[in-house]
Design a protein around this motif. Structure first.
Motif, PDB file in Angstrom:
ATOM      1  N   LEU A  86       6.834  -4.398   5.307  1.00  0.00           N
ATOM      2  CA  LEU A  86       6.532  -4.374   4.022  1.00  0.00           C
ATOM      3  C   LEU A  86       7.066  -5.644   3.443  1.00  0.00           C
ATOM      4  N   ALA A  90       4.991  -8.883   2.268  1.00  0.00           N
ATOM      5  CA  ALA A  90       4.980  -9.410   0.923  1.00  0.00           C
ATOM      6  C   ALA A  90       5.486 -10.878   0.653  1.00  0.00           C
ATOM      7  N   THR A  94       3.327 -14.079  -0.747  1.00  0.00           N
ATOM      8  CA  THR A  94       3.967 -14.929  -1.617  1.00  0.00           C
ATOM      9  C   THR A  94       4.110 -16.368  -1.229  1.00  0.00           C
TER      10      THR A  94
END
Length: 297
Positions: A86, A90, A94
């Motif tokens: 995860l 992420a 980004t």
């Protein structure tokens, strides 16, 4: 109560007890009999029930052993790996967002510079909306593409001219000439010149004739030119037969192909016609090419 009456009462009670006992025995016998009958009428019911119990017991045993094999640390490890996955997902999203944002900023900056350049090049579009400025920018880009193509063609032409000059071609009045010394027939000379993207020389002015005469004045051999008789005198490049520089009293009935004579001292009177299978030198001419020049598009 008399002894006879008491005895009679006990006898009745005993009789009723025996009847009840026999009735209970008969009832149990009937139940057992029905049970036996039912068992005989469904012989697979017991085995099916036993198989189900065994399957259930095996499943419980499997899960029990599986839980014994799986250490609590494995659950922690799996949770950690999912957390890392995860986290990296992420982080990737980004980074992608920032990349797209940077790309958008670069494109916007480039568009602004193009707009500024267009306005500087064409002040008339200053204050116009973006659509009109974009149309003018596209027009300028098209003109630039044309100029770029012409520049490439000119560079190729310069390279070709330089190569030919290195191989002995002579430049005169924006035209290239080759005075090849190998002896060939008229037809062989014509093919030789065409293989070099030229033609056997076709003379279109007195000035050109005098220049060529001076170039070969000290030569030991005559040169073929591109004039041939096919019912009429014709130049191989299709140009008109207007300028005639025959020797005095020529042409004669000696042949259908034309040479420019060496050691000719009568200016502009140096052509002779001879047999086409004679061996002479080749005089090639390359006219100016459109790619040799840059003109406004």
């Amino acid at each position: 109560m008399s002894s006879r009456a008491y005895a009679s009462s006990r006898s009745n009670a005993s009789s009723r007890s025996n009847v009840a006992s026999r009735s209970n025995v008969a009832s149990r016998s009937n139940v057992a009999s029905r049970s036996n009958v039912a068992s005989r009428s469904h012989p697979g019911s017991r085995s099916t029930f036993a198989a189900r119990r065994e399957t259930s017991r095996q499943q419980r045993t499997f899960w029990y052993h599986l839980q014994e094999l799986i250490s609590p640390d494995i659950y922690i490890y799996l949770a950690l790996m999912m957390s890392l996955a995860l986290f990296f997902a992420a982080a990737g999203m980004t980074a992608l967002y920032h990349h797209e944002a940077n790309k958008t900023a670069i494109l916007n900056s480039a568009a602004e510079r193009i707009k500024t350049f267009t306005i500087a090049k064409e002040p008339s579009v200053k204050g116009k909306n973006d659509t009109e400025i974009l149309a003018k920018t596209q027009k300028l880009a098209d003109e630039l593409a044309v100029w770029t193509l012409k520049t490439i063609q000119l560079e190729a032409a310069i390279e070709d001219i330089s190569r030919k000059l290195h191989l002995g071609w002579v430049l005169h009045k924006e035209t290239l000439y080759l005075f090849d010394e190998l002896l060939k027939t008229w037809e062989e000379s014509r093919q030789f010149c065409e293989e070099g993207h030229a033609t056997l020389v076709c003379i279109n002015s007195r000035e050109e004739e005098v220049f060529l005469e001076n170039e070969i004045r000290t030569s030991h051999e005559d040169f073929w030119i591109g004039l041939i008789f096919k019912g009429d005198w014709t130049w191989v490049d299709g140009s008109k037969y207007e300028h005639k520089f025959w020797k005095f009293n020529w042409p004669v009935a000696n042949g259908n192909c034309t040479v420019l004579k060496a050691f000719c001292h009568a200016e502009a009177e140096c052509w002779e016609n001879i047999e086409c299978n004679s061996l002479r030198r080749s005089l090639c001419k390359m006219k100016p090419n459109a790619h040799w020049y840059i003109e406004n598009p």
